[in-house]
Every structure is written in C-alpha cells, then in structure tokens.
Design an enzyme around this catalytic site. Structure first.
Site, mmCIF file in Angstrom:
data_model
loop_
_atom_site.group_PDB
_atom_site.id
_atom_site.type_symbol
_atom_site.label_atom_id
_atom_site.label_comp_id
_atom_site.label_asym_id
_atom_site.label_seq_id
_atom_site.Cartn_x
_atom_site.Cartn_y
_atom_site.Cartn_z
ATOM 1 N N SER A 43 0.926 -1.254 -0.012
ATOM 2 C CA SER A 43 0.176 0.010 0.069
ATOM 3 C C SER A 43 0.791 1.268 0.057
ATOM 4 O O SER A 43 0.500 2.578 -0.146
ATOM 5 C CB SER A 43 -0.780 0.161 1.315
ATOM 6 O OG SER A 43 -0.053 0.048 2.375
ATOM 7 N N CYS A 44 2.145 1.124 -0.092
ATOM 8 C CA CYS A 44 3.107 2.226 0.092
ATOM 9 C C CYS A 44 3.485 2.699 -1.297
ATOM 10 O O CYS A 44 3.965 2.060 -2.207
ATOM 11 C CB CYS A 44 4.248 1.847 0.880
ATOM 12 S SG CYS A 44 5.560 3.012 0.838
ATOM 13 N N ASP A 45 3.035 4.120 -1.389
ATOM 14 C CA ASP A 45 3.427 4.784 -2.741
ATOM 15 C C ASP A 45 5.028 4.855 -3.105
ATOM 16 O O ASP A 45 5.288 4.661 -4.343
ATOM 17 C CB ASP A 45 3.065 6.156 -2.836
ATOM 18 C CG ASP A 45 1.152 6.255 -2.820
ATOM 19 O OD1 ASP A 45 0.659 5.492 -3.427
ATOM 20 O OD2 ASP A 45 0.654 7.230 -2.554
#
Length: 112
Positions: A9-11
């Site tokens: 979920s980390c950009d």
C-alpha cells in the site's frame, strides 16, 4: 539477487519497484506485512542500518501506539516494536547483498 522489502500500500515502495522494473535488474519482493519479519531478518537489516534509523516514527502505526509503548524507545524497545509491528520498519528496503538501502528517491537505484 536483489530483495526489495515493501508494503504493497506504500506509494514510495511502488515507485521503487517501478525504478527496478525499468532498470531491468532482477529482484524479489518481500511484503513486510504479509510475509512478516523474523528476528533473524530484523538483525540482518540492523547489520547495515542503525536501529533508530530503521524505526519509522512517521508511520501511522507509530502514531497509533499508546504513549507508554513509545516512551523511552531505546534500541531494544525499537527491536521489539518492529518485530510486533513490521509496518514500523522504514521502507522500501533494498538488500543488494552488500548493503541495505533505506527509503527511495528518484535516481537512488541508478548506480546499481
């Protein structure tokens, strides 16, 4: 082979994956939340990265911890917290075999 430790979920982790994909370097992905972090893996990280550098105090997980858990966060307590909450580990982490790179900014992987 390179190993990239990420949260899906980390950009920033997505940007790091894109950079590795475009460079053509083969790598494997280890998802910190799904695949977990063992004590041995954490110690492997800590051979190259100081414990307080690895602890992500800007994460949502850190902010949601009770003040009693965050108080007096020394190296031992930080280890315990990261084992209990792998999302407290700064990411992405790129294990090159010789070094561990913490975080990602454009161009960081250009010299691999």
């Amino acid at each position: 082979m390179l190993t990239l430790y990420v949260l899906k979920s980390c950009d920033t982790c997505r940007k790091a994956r894109k950079a590795l994909d475009s460079s053509g370097h083969p790598y494997q992905v280890h998802e910190l939340r799904d695949d977990g972090v063992s004590a041995a893996l954490l110690e492997h990280f800590l051979l190259s990265v100081p414990v307080m550098t690895l602890l992500n105090k800007r994460s949502t997980t850190w902010r949601e911890l009770p003040d009693s858990a965050k108080a007096d966060a020394d190296a031992n307590k930080a280890r315990e917290l990261m084992l209990a909450h792998p999302t407290l580990i700064k990411r992405p982490l790129l294990d090159t075999g010789d070094d561990i790179l913490v975080g990602y900014r454009d161009g960081d992987y250009d010299t691999l």
